[in-house]
Design a protein around this motif. Structure first.
Motif, PDB file in Angstrom:
ATOM      1  N   PHE A   1       0.876  -1.164   0.000  1.00  0.00           N
ATOM      2  CA  PHE A   1       0.000   0.000   0.000  1.00  0.00           C
ATOM      3  C   PHE A   1       0.915   1.217   0.000  1.00  0.00           C
ATOM      4  CE2 PHE A   1      -2.545  -3.354   1.906  1.00  0.00           C
ATOM      5  CZ  PHE A   1      -3.741  -3.238   1.192  1.00  0.00           C
ATOM      6  N   PRO A   2       1.557   1.493  -1.130  1.00  0.00           N
ATOM      7  CA  PRO A   2       2.605   2.521  -1.144  1.00  0.00           C
ATOM      8  C   PRO A   2       2.042   3.919  -0.966  1.00  0.00           C
ATOM      9  CG  PRO A   2       2.123   1.789  -3.374  1.00  0.00           C
ATOM     10  CD  PRO A   2       1.353   0.879  -2.468  1.00  0.00           C
ATOM     11  N   PRO A   3       2.780   4.805  -0.343  1.00  0.00           N
ATOM     12  CA  PRO A   3       2.339   6.196  -0.227  1.00  0.00           C
ATOM     13  C   PRO A   3       2.017   6.779  -1.597  1.00  0.00           C
ATOM     14  CG  PRO A   3       4.213   5.815   1.190  1.00  0.00           C
ATOM     15  CD  PRO A   3       4.048   4.574   0.367  1.00  0.00           C
ATOM     16  N   GLY A   4       0.899   7.491  -1.667  1.00  0.00           N
ATOM     17  CA  GLY A   4       0.459   8.064  -2.928  1.00  0.00           C
ATOM     18  C   GLY A   4      -0.576   7.213  -3.627  1.00  0.00           C
ATOM     19  N   ALA A   5      -0.691   5.912  -3.254  1.00  0.00           N
ATOM     20  CA  ALA A   5      -1.695   5.054  -3.866  1.00  0.00           C
ATOM     21  C   ALA A   5      -3.075   5.392  -3.319  1.00  0.00           C
ATOM     22  CB  ALA A   5      -1.363   3.584  -3.603  1.00  0.00           C
ATOM     23  N   GLN A   6      -4.112   5.091  -4.097  1.00  0.00           N
ATOM     24  CA  GLN A   6      -5.484   5.316  -3.650  1.00  0.00           C
ATOM     25  C   GLN A   6      -6.100   3.977  -3.247  1.00  0.00           C
ATOM     26  OE1 GLN A   6      -7.944   7.713  -6.183  1.00  0.00           O
ATOM     27  NE2 GLN A   6      -6.359   9.251  -6.515  1.00  0.00           N
ATOM     28  N   ILE A   7      -6.816   4.006  -2.131  1.00  0.00           N
ATOM     29  CA  ILE A   7      -7.468   2.809  -1.628  1.00  0.00           C
ATOM     30  C   ILE A   7      -8.951   3.110  -1.402  1.00  0.00           C
ATOM     31  CG2 ILE A   7      -5.424   1.793  -0.566  1.00  0.00           C
ATOM     32  CD1 ILE A   7      -6.311   3.013   2.102  1.00  0.00           C
ATOM     33  N   LEU A   8      -9.743   2.069  -1.435  1.00  0.00           N
ATOM     34  CA  LEU A   8     -11.172   2.183  -1.184  1.00  0.00           C
ATOM     35  C   LEU A   8     -11.472   1.521   0.154  1.00  0.00           C
ATOM     36  CD1 LEU A   8     -13.882   3.105  -2.445  1.00  0.00           C
ATOM     37  CD2 LEU A   8     -14.146   0.768  -3.316  1.00  0.00           C
ATOM     38  N   VAL A   9     -11.938   2.321   1.120  1.00  0.00           N
ATOM     39  CA  VAL A   9     -12.265   1.834   2.446  1.00  0.00           C
ATOM     40  C   VAL A   9     -13.603   2.440   2.857  1.00  0.00           C
ATOM     41  CG1 VAL A   9     -11.454   1.506   4.817  1.00  0.00           C
ATOM     42  CG2 VAL A   9      -9.791   1.923   2.999  1.00  0.00           C
ATOM     43  N   ARG A  10     -14.532   1.595   3.282  1.00  0.00           N
ATOM     44  CA  ARG A  10     -15.847   2.056   3.740  1.00  0.00           C
ATOM     45  C   ARG A  10     -16.516   2.936   2.687  1.00  0.00           C
ATOM     46  NH1 ARG A  10     -13.851   3.603   9.929  1.00  0.00           N
ATOM     47  NH2 ARG A  10     -12.779   1.634  10.287  1.00  0.00           N
ATOM     48  N   ASP A  11     -16.358   2.515   1.431  1.00  0.00           N
ATOM     49  CA  ASP A  11     -16.986   3.158   0.277  1.00  0.00           C
ATOM     50  C   ASP A  11     -16.495   4.575   0.054  1.00  0.00           C
ATOM     51  OD1 ASP A  11     -18.611   2.690  -1.920  1.00  0.00           O
ATOM     52  OD2 ASP A  11     -20.236   3.896  -1.067  1.00  0.00           O
ATOM     53  N   GLU A  12     -15.339   4.891   0.573  1.00  0.00           N
ATOM     54  CA  GLU A  12     -14.724   6.191   0.322  1.00  0.00           C
ATOM     55  C   GLU A  12     -13.291   5.971  -0.160  1.00  0.00           C
ATOM     56  OE1 GLU A  12     -16.188   9.029   0.330  1.00  0.00           O
ATOM     57  OE2 GLU A  12     -18.084   8.443   1.281  1.00  0.00           O
ATOM     58  N   VAL A  13     -12.813   6.939  -0.938  1.00  0.00           N
ATOM     59  CA  VAL A  13     -11.461   6.855  -1.475  1.00  0.00           C
ATOM     60  C   VAL A  13     -10.509   7.626  -0.568  1.00  0.00           C
ATOM     61  CG1 VAL A  13      -9.969   7.354  -3.446  1.00  0.00           C
ATOM     62  CG2 VAL A  13     -12.334   6.637  -3.819  1.00  0.00           C
ATOM     63  N   TRP A  14      -9.379   6.998  -0.273  1.00  0.00           N
ATOM     64  CA  TRP A  14      -8.372   7.583   0.599  1.00  0.00           C
ATOM     65  C   TRP A  14      -7.014   7.532  -0.095  1.00  0.00           C
ATOM     66  CZ3 TRP A  14     -10.182   9.127   5.505  1.00  0.00           C
ATOM     67  CH2 TRP A  14     -11.473   8.665   5.822  1.00  0.00           C
TER      68      TRP A  14
END
Length: 963
Positions: A18-31
């Motif tokens: 989960f590298p810094p700068g990557a986008q992840i989807l958690v609890r239906d929101e993008v982080w």
């Protein structure tokens, strides 16, 4: 609950990435991922900032073991048009990803060394070079440079490089209480690394604010704490054992040596729970090989096979030590650090009242005719003598304390003679005033000669070992110099170990600010370690002289240090007596001053002259030798190593001997930091990809993109001549300022207005003005570095301009569609081992120099955006095949890229095996095997594992391909 890195379980490559700068989807929101670290039970701990509208700019922490966290599938990347001028949004996005991505583990060069508010001195960059060189399994190092060379700056540079590699998110700095603010100040003003100062009051305040049972050390990411606060392991141990740090710094680390002490227990608690460990001490050795092995074992438990028998060669990768006369230091310091002046002995004739005390001491306590002393405690008469040589006030206090001690004993007749003698001394001391003190008059004369007075800005530091002397001088000297009323009270400060940490820090700050009324700092040897007193001062007076070369050198080092523009001047008051057999200051103090000066000229340090390496040991040994009839020179030159093993002698000679002239290259071109200082060897620089020509260029374009109305919305003003930027910080930036020192934020009104600059000269001028201020030592203008919260804030703002799984399409000078792909291999701890920036075409061509491809395609600030409508669906259809090509390219070269990592890891594991066998024979039982297995597991976890993480960043499309 976070865990010891050395015991973190191995994970799959996919899990860890989960590298810094990557986008992840958690609890239906993008982080947006800021940092990811492994934990023992809850998977990866991911620090993130909100990217989608509902959570935008909110900070959060997620655990893969507790939340469903989806790393957005690069195959589903949506391609979007970029309608910004000159494709500004795309170029900013690419630069932001480059900036947020940690440098890989294999990158050994320094990335940030030339961007901070300090002189670019290679000798100060050597510790960071050694920490990253690969010769250590982890960045663990003892910085043992002698007093004044700039260990704090060397630590700051090393921490900055770790941060750039994603290995410095969580930092704990532990220092003596009187240097807390000084250390915090240096790291922020020089490097833009904010540390939250947590003294005992600060920790209690946080514990009141957070939920019951919450770990106070998780409240801030980067903190600085007094060792005196933290050493209470019963109170804080359970908190410290439940948190893993990226880096721990322990200043004045020689205080950790005594096994079983509270400080040693603290170090033993912290060492296994951090990746990087930086220890700093100008006097790290106490003359005992086993004790020094104890200190080195904090860095690497398997570094030394036999703590009784080892050589400097065995641990040269774990320490670095230079002196002022080391060739590299000497060459680089020309014109930047004034040579010290001579130590002047000011002989003072004892007054009649003082001669009476000398007579009493010579006749009753320290008889020279061979008769017995009145005291049955051999060393106590010398305690009396040293008290008297300090002042009659100190003598009175020592005598009174001894009388009380004797009165508590059950056998009053046995101590009758000593008590009678003590009362005679007390009577003599009680009747003395300033006029009866020869040193007092001489001090006034010297201060006037120096120029200290009501109409002068000249400052001086006066040292004494005795608190009673310091307090007496502070009361009387300003008045005698002509200071009146309130000015007399403000002209002097007293600093000693009995003051609180806040009081000690305030003394140091007041003395270092040019506009404060303080002119004289009366201080004890609490200020002889780590404190900078050279900002406004180059004059030092030893009112009394410690009976230790090390302590004299430490005192002198307060004003004789890097950054001192004036020649340091030293004076010592030497009380002389005409009484037969009197042991006045010519007996010990004067000769010690001469020997310290001789050692400084020839060796650059006096710490090894006596062979004892500890101030307390030097003084005790000297007094014992005086009792045997030896003089100072005979004591200092005595053979302290008789009966010890030759290998230990060789080790001490190697460690404390003169630093060599010739560099010894390792696989990175780094010098042999332990045995040579690398004169002439360049410090390697990292290959850091950049799309923008400068950080200023990136900031200007980012502000135009994120805040096109910045002049109105942020009240932004930019001075093109000086480079000063001034603006009102928006709420999300104000939230980030909580990491800055609260008094700095408050004093400079940073929540209302920020002043920043890339102009180092302007930032340095602001820092100089702050030191000349009577109100605050914090500058109103801070230097913008890559680590500055403003740069991190803008970088994040740029990254979230694109929605989840979006990549822009740019019309560029290419013959066919070219896909820009980021490829990252990681190890089991989730840290990047290989980072590649690729340009991939649909016909299978791969260029792993993305920045060069962008330059050839003329992607830059002058490119035009013709606004062409490319067929994004058609371009997106090729993404799966492009990613397959990129992964195949990476897999073919993985072995070669991994080789620089594998070689030092295999070498370390071989050393582990060589260490374990002799250790087992010493009766260590299963402990060495457990240590070996733990460290071997850690070594294996540093190797690349799993498949690469791939990410489509953008597509370069030719103009003729537009729909």
């Amino acid at each position: 609950m976070t865990a010891d890195l050395s015991t973190a379980p191995a994970t799959s490559g996919e899990d860890a990435q989960f590298p810094p700068g990557a986008q992840i989807l958690v609890r239906d929101e993008v982080w947006l991922v800021r940092n990811a670290t492994r934990t023992e039970h809850d998977g990866a701990r991911i620090e993130a900032v909100g990217a989608s509208d509902f959570v935008r700019d909110q900070e959060a922490v997620f655990f893969t073991g507790l939340d469903r966290i989806e790393l957005l599938d690069p195959r589903r990347t949506r391609l979007v048009r970029d309608d910004s001028p000159n494709f500004r949004r795309s170029r900013l996005f690419l630069e932001a990803v480059l900036r947020k991505t940690p440098l890989p583990q294999a990158e050994r060069g320094l990335a940030l060394a030339d961007s901070f508010l300090l002189d670019a001195l290679p000798y100060q960059q050597r510790p960071a070079q050694l920490a990253l060189s690969g010769r250590n399994l982890r960045p663990r190092l003892l910085i043992a440079d002698v007093v004044g060379l700039g260990k704090t700056l060397e630590i700051g540079l090393t921490l900055a490089e770790l941060i750039r590699r994603g290995r410095g998110e969580r930092i704990l700095v532990v220092t003596p209480q009187h240097v807390l603010e000084q250390f915090q100040h240096e790291l922020w003003t020089r490097f833009a690394i904010p540390l939250v100062r947590l003294d005992s009051v600060g920790i209690e305040r946080i514990q009141r604010e957070i939920p019951a049972g919450r770990n106070p050390f998780t409240y801030f990411k980067r903190v600085i704490v007094s060792i005196d606060t933290l050493k209470n392991t019963d109170q804080y141990k359970h908190h410290l054992e439940r948190i893993t740090w990226d880096a721990v710094v322990i200043d004045e680390s020689h205080n950790l040596i005594n096994k079983g002490s509270l400080r040693n227990q603290l170090a033993r608690t912290l060492a296994p729970h951090t990746d990087a460990l930086l220890l700093a001490s100008a006097t790290p050795h106490n003359g005992d090989a086993r004790s020094f092995a104890e200190l080195i074992s904090l860095l690497d438990p398997a570094a030394i096979r036999d703590p009784e028998h080892y050589r400097a060669e065995d641990i040269k990768h774990l320490f670095i030590r230079r002196t002022k006369v080391s060739p590299e230091v000497r060459e680089q310091m020309k014109g930047q650090w004034a040579d010290r002046g001579p130590s002047r002995s000011i002989r003072v004739t004892a007054t009649p009242a003082e001669e009476k005390v000398f007579e009493e001491l010579a006749a009753v306590w320290l008889p020279s005719d061979g008769s017995k002393s009145v005291s049955d405690v051999p060393l106590f008469p010398y305690t009396l003598l040293k008290s008297f040589l300090s002042s009659h006030a100190a003598l009175k206090a020592t005598v009174s304390t001894r009388i009380k001690t004797l009165e508590k004993k059950d056998d009053p007749e046995a101590t009758a003679a000593e008590r009678a003698a003590l009362h005679r001394l007390l009577e003599l001391a009680s009747g003395m005033t300033e006029t009866d003190s020869g040193k007092f008059g001489a001090l006034l004369e010297q201060l006037r000669e120096i120029g200290v007075g009501p109409k002068s800005d000249t400052r001086v530091v006066v040292f004494s070992e005795r608190v009673q002397t310091l307090e007496w001088l502070a009361r009387t000297v300003p008045l005698a110099l002509g200071f009146k009323g309130k000015a007399a009270q403000e002209a002097a400060r007293v600093m000693h170990g009995g003051l609180s940490d806040e009081q000690q820090m305030q003394c140091v700050e007041d003395f270092g600010l040019a506009d404060t009324p303080v002119r004289i700092l009366f201080t004890g040897d609490v200020a002889s370690e780590g404190v900078n007193l050279h900002r406004q001062c180059h004059q030092l007076v030893h009112y009394d002289v410690p009976w230790s070369l090390i302590r004299i050198e430490q005192r002198n080092g307060r004003i004789d240090r890097y950054g001192q523009p004036h020649q340091p001047q030293f004076r010592a008051l030497i009380l002389t007596s005409s009484v037969d057999g009197a042991k006045d200051d010519t007996l010990v103090s004067e000769r010690l001053l001469e020997r310290e000066a001789e050692a400084h000229r020839s060796l650059g340090t006096a710490e090894a002259v006596s062979g004892l390496y500890r101030a307390e040991a030097e003084e005790k040994s000297l007094i014992q030798d005086l009792l045997r009839g030896r003089d100072v020179d005979e004591s200092l030159d005595a053979d302290r190593t008789s009966g010890t093993d030759d290998s230990v002698d060789d080790f001490l000679a190697d460690f404390f001997g003169a630093v060599g002239d010739e560099p010894e290259d390792d696989d990175t071109g780094a010098s042999d930091a332990g045995g040579g200082d690398g004169t002439g060897a360049a410090v390697p620089r990292a290959d850091v990809p950049r799309l923008f020509g400068s950080a200023r260029e990136f900031l200007d374009e980012a502000l135009r993109e994120v805040y096109p109305d910045a002049h109105e919305r942020l009240d932004l003003s930019a001075d093109p001549e000086t480079g000063l930027l001034s603006f009102v910080p928006p709420s999300d930036l104000v939230h980030r300022l909580k990491a800055l020192p609260p008094e700095y934020v408050r004093e400079q009104g940073l929540r209302d207005r920020l002043k920043v600059t890339f102009n180092r000269r302007l930032a340095d001028s602001s820092l100089t003005r702050a030191r000349a201020s009577a109100t605050s030592s914090w500058p109103d203008i801070s230097l913008l570095t890559d680590l500055h919260p403003v740069m991190e804030w803008l970088t994040d703002k740029v990254l979230v301009r694109l929605d989840r799984q979006e990549a822009p399409v740019l019309t560029a000078d290419v013959s066919r569609p070219t896909y820009l792909v980021q490829g990252i291999y990681s190890n089991a701890l989730g840290r990047p081992t290989v980072v590649k920036w690729m340009a991939v075409t649909t016909d299978g061509e791969v260029d792993d120099d993305m920045v060069a491809v962008l330059r050839r395609a003329q992607v830059g600030p002058t490119m035009a955006n013709p606004g062409l409508a490319h067929d994004t669906d058609h371009l997106a259809g090729a993404i799966p095949g492009v990613l397959d090509t990129a992964e195949a390219f990476l897999e073919q070269r993985r072995e070669a890229w991994d080789e620089p990592l594998r070689a030092p890891i295999e070498e370390y594991k071989a050393r582990l095996g060589a260490w374990e066998q002799p250790t087992l024979t010493t009766g260590g039982g299963s402990a060495p095997t457990a240590t070996r297995d733990r460290l071997a597991s850690l070594a294996d976890s540093l190797l690349t594992t799993g498949r690469p993480m791939l990410r489509v960043l953008a597509v370069l499309a030719p103009a003729h391909a537009a729909a």
